[in-house]
Every structure is written in C-alpha cells, then in structure tokens.
Enzyme design. Sequence first.
Site, PDB file in Angstrom:
ATOM      1  N   GLU A  99     -22.066  44.729  -5.439  1.00 29.90           N
ATOM      2  CA  GLU A  99     -23.398  44.703  -4.824  1.00 29.90           C
ATOM      3  C   GLU A  99     -23.741  46.090  -4.297  1.00 29.90           C
ATOM      4  O   GLU A  99     -22.856  46.866  -3.948  1.00 29.90           O
ATOM      5  CB  GLU A  99     -23.407  43.734  -3.635  1.00 29.90           C
ATOM      6  CG  GLU A  99     -23.863  42.328  -3.960  1.00 29.90           C
ATOM      7  CD  GLU A  99     -25.363  42.222  -4.229  1.00 29.90           C
ATOM      8  OE1 GLU A  99     -26.016  43.224  -4.561  1.00 29.90           O
ATOM      9  OE2 GLU A  99     -25.872  41.095  -4.109  1.00 29.90           O
ATOM     10  N   ASP A 100     -25.020  46.364  -4.206  1.00 29.96           N
ATOM     11  CA  ASP A 100     -25.432  47.612  -3.558  1.00 29.96           C
ATOM     12  C   ASP A 100     -25.480  47.444  -2.049  1.00 29.96           C
ATOM     13  O   ASP A 100     -25.076  48.328  -1.301  1.00 29.96           O
ATOM     14  CB  ASP A 100     -26.785  48.111  -4.100  1.00 29.96           C
ATOM     15  CG  ASP A 100     -27.866  47.027  -4.048  1.00 29.96           C
ATOM     16  OD1 ASP A 100     -27.530  45.844  -3.912  1.00 29.96           O
ATOM     17  OD2 ASP A 100     -29.048  47.388  -4.156  1.00 29.96           O
ATOM     18  N   ASP A 103     -26.984  42.176   3.251  1.00 32.67           N
ATOM     19  CA  ASP A 103     -27.913  42.204   4.380  1.00 32.67           C
ATOM     20  C   ASP A 103     -27.723  40.888   5.152  1.00 32.67           C
ATOM     21  O   ASP A 103     -26.829  40.778   5.987  1.00 32.67           O
ATOM     22  CB  ASP A 103     -29.313  42.364   3.758  1.00 32.67           C
ATOM     23  CG  ASP A 103     -30.402  42.662   4.746  1.00 32.67           C
ATOM     24  OD1 ASP A 103     -30.172  42.524   5.947  1.00 32.67           O
ATOM     25  OD2 ASP A 103     -31.514  43.025   4.324  1.00 32.67           O
ATOM     26  N   PHE A 152     -34.312  50.335   6.854  1.00 31.59           N
ATOM     27  CA  PHE A 152     -34.618  50.061   5.461  1.00 31.59           C
ATOM     28  C   PHE A 152     -34.279  51.286   4.622  1.00 31.59           C
ATOM     29  O   PHE A 152     -34.838  52.357   4.823  1.00 31.59           O
ATOM     30  CB  PHE A 152     -36.087  49.677   5.303  1.00 31.59           C
ATOM     31  CG  PHE A 152     -36.370  49.118   3.953  1.00 31.59           C
ATOM     32  CD1 PHE A 152     -35.984  47.819   3.641  1.00 31.59           C
ATOM     33  CD2 PHE A 152     -36.974  49.884   2.981  1.00 31.59           C
ATOM     34  CE1 PHE A 152     -36.199  47.299   2.375  1.00 31.59           C
ATOM     35  CE2 PHE A 152     -37.201  49.371   1.714  1.00 31.59           C
ATOM     36  CZ  PHE A 152     -36.813  48.084   1.408  1.00 31.59           C
ATOM     37  N   ARG A 165     -35.375  53.873  -6.920  1.00 32.11           N
ATOM     38  CA  ARG A 165     -34.015  53.506  -7.328  1.00 32.11           C
ATOM     39  C   ARG A 165     -33.253  54.708  -7.881  1.00 32.11           C
ATOM     40  O   ARG A 165     -32.029  54.751  -7.831  1.00 32.11           O
ATOM     41  CB  ARG A 165     -34.055  52.419  -8.414  1.00 32.11           C
ATOM     42  CG  ARG A 165     -34.545  51.065  -7.941  1.00 32.11           C
ATOM     43  CD  ARG A 165     -34.176  50.008  -8.982  1.00 32.11           C
ATOM     44  NE  ARG A 165     -34.923  48.776  -8.831  1.00 32.11           N
ATOM     45  CZ  ARG A 165     -34.550  47.745  -8.073  1.00 32.11           C
ATOM     46  NH1 ARG A 165     -33.439  47.812  -7.374  1.00 32.11           N
ATOM     47  NH2 ARG A 165     -35.273  46.658  -8.010  1.00 32.11           N
TER      48      ARG A 165
HETATM   49  C1  PRP Z   1     -30.757  43.008  -2.684  1.00 32.33           C
HETATM   50  C2  PRP Z   1     -29.296  43.390  -2.872  1.00 32.33           C
HETATM   51  C3  PRP Z   1     -28.594  42.083  -2.714  1.00 32.33           C
HETATM   52  C4  PRP Z   1     -29.456  41.330  -1.747  1.00 32.33           C
HETATM   53  C5  PRP Z   1     -28.870  41.426  -0.379  1.00 32.33           C
HETATM   54  O1  PRP Z   1     -31.270  42.635  -3.928  1.00 32.33           O
HETATM   55  O2  PRP Z   1     -29.053  43.963  -4.116  1.00 32.33           O
HETATM   56  O3  PRP Z   1     -28.473  41.391  -3.929  1.00 32.33           O
HETATM   57  O4  PRP Z   1     -30.745  41.938  -1.769  1.00 32.33           O
HETATM   58  O5  PRP Z   1     -29.641  40.747   0.554  1.00 32.33           O
HETATM   59  P1  PRP Z   1     -29.123  39.515   1.391  1.00 32.33           P
HETATM   60  O6  PRP Z   1     -27.758  39.849   1.918  1.00 32.33           O
HETATM   61  O7  PRP Z   1     -30.136  39.422   2.511  1.00 32.33           O
HETATM   62  O8  PRP Z   1     -29.138  38.299   0.526  1.00 32.33           O
HETATM   63  P2  PRP Z   1     -32.810  42.401  -4.214  1.00 32.33           P
HETATM   64  O9  PRP Z   1     -33.097  40.937  -4.131  1.00 32.33           O
HETATM   65  O10 PRP Z   1     -33.620  43.313  -3.355  1.00 32.33           O
HETATM   66  O11 PRP Z   1     -32.963  42.761  -5.749  1.00 32.33           O
HETATM   67  P3  PRP Z   1     -32.671  44.143  -6.528  1.00 32.33           P
HETATM   68  O12 PRP Z   1     -31.180  44.365  -6.496  1.00 32.33           O
HETATM   69  O13 PRP Z   1     -33.179  43.881  -7.907  1.00 32.33           O
HETATM   70  O14 PRP Z   1     -33.418  45.236  -5.815  1.00 32.33           O
END
Ligand code: PRP
Length: 180
Positions: A99-100, A103, A152, A165
Amino acid sequence: MHPDVKEIMFSESEIKNKIKELGERISNDYKECESITVVGILKGAVIFMSDLVRSISVPVFFDFMAVSSYSSSTESSGVVRILKDLDKNVESKHVLIVEDIVDTGLTLNYLINNLRNRNVASLKVCTLLDKPSRRKVDVRIDYNGFEIPDEFVVGYGLDFNECYRNLPYIAVLKPEVYRK
Ligand code: PRP
C-alpha cells in the site's frame, strides 16, 4: 518544486533509503520462501511497489487489486468495493500486500480479511506511509516506511483528484489547492 506544493515531507533520497531498508528486511524475513506474491493496491501503490520489488532479493510475482474507498474528496467514505481482483489464485502463496498509505485502515482491513479467506501460506502488509491518528479500525502493519501526521499528502503515487501522482517526492499541498 511544483507550484502547488507547500512543502516536501520526504525527498526522493529519503524515500530511496527507506525502500532499501524495507527491501532488506523483507528479503531477510522471506529468505526461506520460494517466492513472494506482491499484491499492489491500485493505483496509489504502483510507484512504491515498482521501487520496492527492485530492492527485494527473493523471487517476486506481481499481482494487483483495485478497491474503491474514497470519493474525489480527501475524506474516507468507509465504503470498500473491489474494482479489480487478483489475476491468479494465491492459495498456498506468501502474499505481501503493498500500500502507499494506511489512513482509517478500512481498505486494508477489508483486504486482509478478503485475502486471508483464500488459504494463503502467509499474509503480510507493507505500506510506505502510515497515518495512525486517523485510524478507525486496528490493522497490523508488518513493514512501515514512515509514520506521518494528519496532513494531506501527494506524490510518489498519491493523488489529489488524480493529480500529482508522478511527483518524485511526498509533499504537502498548499491549502488553497484543495479548497478550490
Ligand atoms: C488510498 C490508499 C489506500 C487507502 C487508504 O487509496 O492507496 O488504498 O486510500 O485509506 P484508508 O486507510 O482510509 O482505507 P485511494 O482509495 O485514494 O485510491 P488510489 O490508490 O487509486 O489513489
């Protein structure tokens, strides 16, 4: 520096060093394993995953999942939906979710439960960024790059409305950019 960026939180070289460290730990922990199936969570994890796998010395297979948890705002909706599932069966595989950012933890919690049900040999999680102050559900992270405050952030795969990105660093946007 990009004109919309207020400050750089982690520079290219800080990220590079962290990934080297994570790659060494992962390579050591999995050294007895035949291979690792690295599951990148689209789209944010793509850049991190592509650098991370090159610092892992154990044979690696790639797969991807796409889930949707956010709308185009900066807040979690809590809704997790599979947009793209794995291509291959991961039964008996050593799976490492990449994961990146973690949150609220809702996405990861869903993914862990979902993948655990597929009879994997092992399941671990690696994230570049962790924002523990926002957590809504307790999730175990095995490899964590940086713990960050509740700001953010964009860049290095992370977006705001699909932009930024491709910034090579992790940055905080100017508030006027996301208040627009
Ligand atoms: C982001 C990130 C995680 C998730 C984390 O993805 O890559 O998958 O949100 O958030 P959480 O802990 O509150 O669930 P996002 O849905 O923004 O999609 P993306 O990776 O395509 O930008």
